[in-house]
Design an enzyme around this catalytic site. Structure first.
Site, PDB file in Angstrom:
ATOM      1  N   SER A  17       0.830  -1.213   0.000  1.00 57.45           N
ATOM      2  CA  SER A  17       0.000   0.000   0.000  1.00 57.45           C
ATOM      3  C   SER A  17       0.862   1.258   0.000  1.00 57.45           C
ATOM      4  O   SER A  17       1.978   1.267   0.549  1.00 57.45           O
ATOM      5  CB  SER A  17      -0.872  -0.013   1.256  1.00 57.45           C
ATOM      6  OG  SER A  17      -1.430   1.254   1.486  1.00 57.45           O
ATOM      7  N   LYS A  76       2.218  -3.791   6.514  1.00 58.29           N
ATOM      8  CA  LYS A  76       2.574  -3.702   5.085  1.00 58.29           C
ATOM      9  C   LYS A  76       4.090  -3.551   4.945  1.00 58.29           C
ATOM     10  O   LYS A  76       4.715  -4.191   4.106  1.00 58.29           O
ATOM     11  CB  LYS A  76       1.849  -2.532   4.413  1.00 58.29           C
ATOM     12  CG  LYS A  76       0.342  -2.716   4.300  1.00 58.29           C
ATOM     13  CD  LYS A  76      -0.024  -3.882   3.382  1.00 58.29           C
ATOM     14  CE  LYS A  76      -1.505  -4.147   3.318  1.00 58.29           C
ATOM     15  NZ  LYS A  76      -1.858  -5.452   2.742  1.00 58.29           N
ATOM     16  N   TYR A 109      -1.676  -1.428  11.017  1.00 60.93           N
ATOM     17  CA  TYR A 109      -1.981  -1.896   9.657  1.00 60.93           C
ATOM     18  C   TYR A 109      -0.845  -1.513   8.707  1.00 60.93           C
ATOM     19  O   TYR A 109      -0.310  -2.341   7.970  1.00 60.93           O
ATOM     20  CB  TYR A 109      -3.311  -1.295   9.177  1.00 60.93           C
ATOM     21  CG  TYR A 109      -3.447  -1.243   7.678  1.00 60.93           C
ATOM     22  CD1 TYR A 109      -3.746  -2.385   6.947  1.00 60.93           C
ATOM     23  CD2 TYR A 109      -3.232  -0.048   6.977  1.00 60.93           C
ATOM     24  CE1 TYR A 109      -3.837  -2.333   5.562  1.00 60.93           C
ATOM     25  CE2 TYR A 109      -3.325   0.010   5.601  1.00 60.93           C
ATOM     26  CZ  TYR A 109      -3.626  -1.139   4.897  1.00 60.93           C
ATOM     27  OH  TYR A 109      -3.690  -1.094   3.528  1.00 60.93           O
TER      28      TYR A 109
HETATM   29  C1  UD1 Z   1      -6.715   4.164   3.557  1.00 57.88           C
HETATM   30  C2  UD1 Z   1      -5.410   3.628   4.040  1.00 57.88           C
HETATM   31  C3  UD1 Z   1      -4.700   2.953   2.896  1.00 57.88           C
HETATM   32  C4  UD1 Z   1      -5.593   1.907   2.282  1.00 57.88           C
HETATM   33  C5  UD1 Z   1      -6.897   2.558   1.837  1.00 57.88           C
HETATM   34  C6  UD1 Z   1      -7.864   1.559   1.249  1.00 57.88           C
HETATM   35  C7  UD1 Z   1      -3.740   4.754   5.486  1.00 57.88           C
HETATM   36  C8  UD1 Z   1      -3.245   6.048   5.984  1.00 57.88           C
HETATM   37  N1  UD1 Z   1      -4.689   4.776   4.571  1.00 57.88           N
HETATM   38  O1  UD1 Z   1      -6.404   5.234   2.638  1.00 57.88           O
HETATM   39  O2  UD1 Z   1      -3.521   2.371   3.317  1.00 57.88           O
HETATM   40  O3  UD1 Z   1      -4.948   1.337   1.180  1.00 57.88           O
HETATM   41  O4  UD1 Z   1      -7.495   3.176   2.956  1.00 57.88           O
HETATM   42  O5  UD1 Z   1      -8.388   0.728   2.227  1.00 57.88           O
HETATM   43  O6  UD1 Z   1      -3.283   3.726   5.921  1.00 57.88           O
HETATM   44  N2  UD1 Z   1     -12.773  10.744   3.687  1.00 57.88           N
HETATM   45  C9  UD1 Z   1     -13.787  11.635   4.028  1.00 57.88           C
HETATM   46  N3  UD1 Z   1     -14.934  11.120   4.528  1.00 57.88           N
HETATM   47  C10 UD1 Z   1     -15.147   9.771   4.720  1.00 57.88           C
HETATM   48  C11 UD1 Z   1     -14.104   8.885   4.377  1.00 57.88           C
HETATM   49  C12 UD1 Z   1     -12.934   9.402   3.870  1.00 57.88           C
HETATM   50  O7  UD1 Z   1     -13.630  12.846   3.879  1.00 57.88           O
HETATM   51  O8  UD1 Z   1     -16.219   9.400   5.206  1.00 57.88           O
HETATM   52  C13 UD1 Z   1     -11.520  11.275   3.106  1.00 57.88           C
HETATM   53  C14 UD1 Z   1     -10.298  10.983   3.946  1.00 57.88           C
HETATM   54  O9  UD1 Z   1     -10.086  11.977   4.893  1.00 57.88           O
HETATM   55  C15 UD1 Z   1      -9.218  10.935   2.853  1.00 57.88           C
HETATM   56  C16 UD1 Z   1      -9.943  10.442   1.606  1.00 57.88           C
HETATM   57  O10 UD1 Z   1     -11.327  10.639   1.867  1.00 57.88           O
HETATM   58  O11 UD1 Z   1      -8.763  12.224   2.606  1.00 57.88           O
HETATM   59  C17 UD1 Z   1      -9.713   8.975   1.314  1.00 57.88           C
HETATM   60  O12 UD1 Z   1      -9.990   8.228   2.485  1.00 57.88           O
HETATM   61  P1  UD1 Z   1     -10.049   6.629   2.477  1.00 57.88           P
HETATM   62  O13 UD1 Z   1     -10.937   6.168   1.383  1.00 57.88           O
HETATM   63  O14 UD1 Z   1     -10.375   6.180   3.864  1.00 57.88           O
HETATM   64  O15 UD1 Z   1      -8.582   6.195   2.063  1.00 57.88           O
HETATM   65  P2  UD1 Z   1      -7.156   6.604   2.713  1.00 57.88           P
HETATM   66  O16 UD1 Z   1      -7.299   7.027   4.111  1.00 57.88           O
HETATM   67  O17 UD1 Z   1      -6.490   7.520   1.744  1.00 57.88           O
END
Ligand code: UD1
Length: 342
Positions: free
Chosen positions: A127, A156, A152
């Site tokens: 990842s 990785k 997590y």
């Molecule tokens: C996370 C994991 C990554 C993993 C991926 C897929 C970390 C830091 N991140 O990525 O390793 O591969 O999930 O499972 O380990 N967001 C919102 N509202 C929500 C949900 C998300 O605003 O309800 C925003 C988050 O703040 C972020 C973006 O959307 O900026 C993406 O979030 P998310 O889909 O959870 O993925 P990551 O955190 O980037």
């Protein structure tokens, strides 16, 4: 002769898309899963998409060393793609022992069985989390890994190191590729397989589609005061089918002996930064939906911005992401509607 690929965690979101692409590329696939985080929906979808009723499905836990060994006895495995792992960042902070035990033990069992059976080609699903908050963007495979911010993420990094050490010690018997995924989203264009989160989704796109269908009331956008063009975080959202195809390129590179080194790492991303707000806007536009969302405080542990330099995968493997964010978000929405029977 047809080559056989074992896909651990093959009934899950990424595993099921990879299974489809492998079969369509002419590989025999053995799917193994303990169904701890999915049901048989996607496996049934894979059978429908490929028209193959005969895909072997082994219900087993990769933490069971004897079961993994038996699998290697039972099939002529040319390559293994290891997905079987827990993946929720927050849960890993609350339950580190469970995460280390499951994610490390299952991978060690795969490598031990590979060693015992005279070697194997091993593809590890890593990842972009290994880069932490990067100093420079986009990140290349040479960008330094940062100390993990969650158990997590640490699993990785540790699994990458375990694979690298095992390859080194194996005198060529074990070859390894780690694919560092950025943010996989979307669903198969058939809408027969896709993401099936249990409970409240942690990830952005399932939360968006569940809000749009009415399962959730409102999407919270975590933070709009980041130092980015619109104040929301930027990520590299990669279409799940594009990502799945990268596995076919990587497996082929291994089984056809085309690797430059016995252990290789590739970023799997588009090279295109997209903010949370841009993603929400694109979803609304392509699907003609008004999404209920609000700005909320930052989520702990989120990095401001990360996107890939995918040049190495483009040039070395010949793989390139092809689908637009709009196509991907339309597919994600079609899948959510399929689940709702609409
Ligand atoms: C996370 C994991 C990554 C993993 C991926 C897929 C970390 C830091 N991140 O990525 O390793 O591969 O999930 O499972 O380990 N967001 C919102 N509202 C929500 C949900 C998300 O605003 O309800 C925003 C988050 O703040 C972020 C973006 O959307 O900026 C993406 O979030 P998310 O889909 O959870 O993925 P990551 O955190 O980037």
């Amino acid at each position: 002769m047809k080559k056989t690929v074992l896909v651990s965690g093959g009934a899950g979101f990424i595993g099921s898309h990879v299974t489809v692409e492998l079969i369509e590329a002419g590989y025999d696939v053995v799917v193994a899963d303990n169904f701890s985080n999915c049901d048989t929906t996607c496996f049934e979808g894979v059978k429908k998409i490929t028209g193959r009723e005969d895909i072997p499905l082994v219900k087993m836990d990769f933490c069971d060393a004897a079961a993994v060994d038996k699998l290697f006895d039972g099939y002529p495995i040319d390559a293994v793609i290891h997905f079987a792992a827990y993946k929720a960042v927050g849960e890993s902070v609350a339950k580190p022992v469970m995460y280390y035990k499951n994610n490390l033990q299952s991978f060690l069992n795969v490598l031990e069985a590979a060693e015992k059976h005279g070697g194997c080609n091993v593809l590890f699903s890593s990842s972009a989390t290994v880069y932490g908050e990067p100093d420079e963007l986009p990140v290349t495979e040479k960008s330094p890994r940062q100390p993990a911010t969650s158990p997590y993420g640490n699993t990785k990094q540790i699994c990458e190191d375990i694979l690298s050490d095992t390859v080194k010690a194996s005198s060529g018997a074990i070859k390894g590729i780690a694919l560092r995924y950025f943010n996989p989203i979307g669903a198969h264009p058939s809408a027969l397989i896709g993401e099936l989160p249990r409970g409240v989704p942690n990830n952005l796109v399932p939360f968006i589609t569940q809000t749009a269908i009415g399962k959730r009331e409102c999407l919270s956008i975590f933070g709009n005061d980041y130092p980015t063009p619109d104040g929301t975080c930027q990520r590299d959202y990669i279409d799940i089918v594009d990502l799945a195809k990268a596995h076919v390129y990587a497996v082929t590179r291994m089984v056809e002996g085309k690797m430059k080194k016995d252990y290789e790492i590739f970023n799997i991303g588009t090279g295109r930064p997209v903010s949370v707000l841009e993603l929400v806007n694109a979803f609304e536009k392509v699907n003609g939906i008004k999404l209920n969302y609000k700005f909320a405080p930052r989520r702990e542990g989120d990095v401001t911005a990360i996107w890939a330099d995918p040049t190495l995968a483009n040039e070395e493997m010949g793989w390139k992401a092809g689908r637009s964010v709009e196509e991907t978000l339309a597919a994600a929405w079609a899948w959510e509607r399929h689940l709702a029977g609409k």
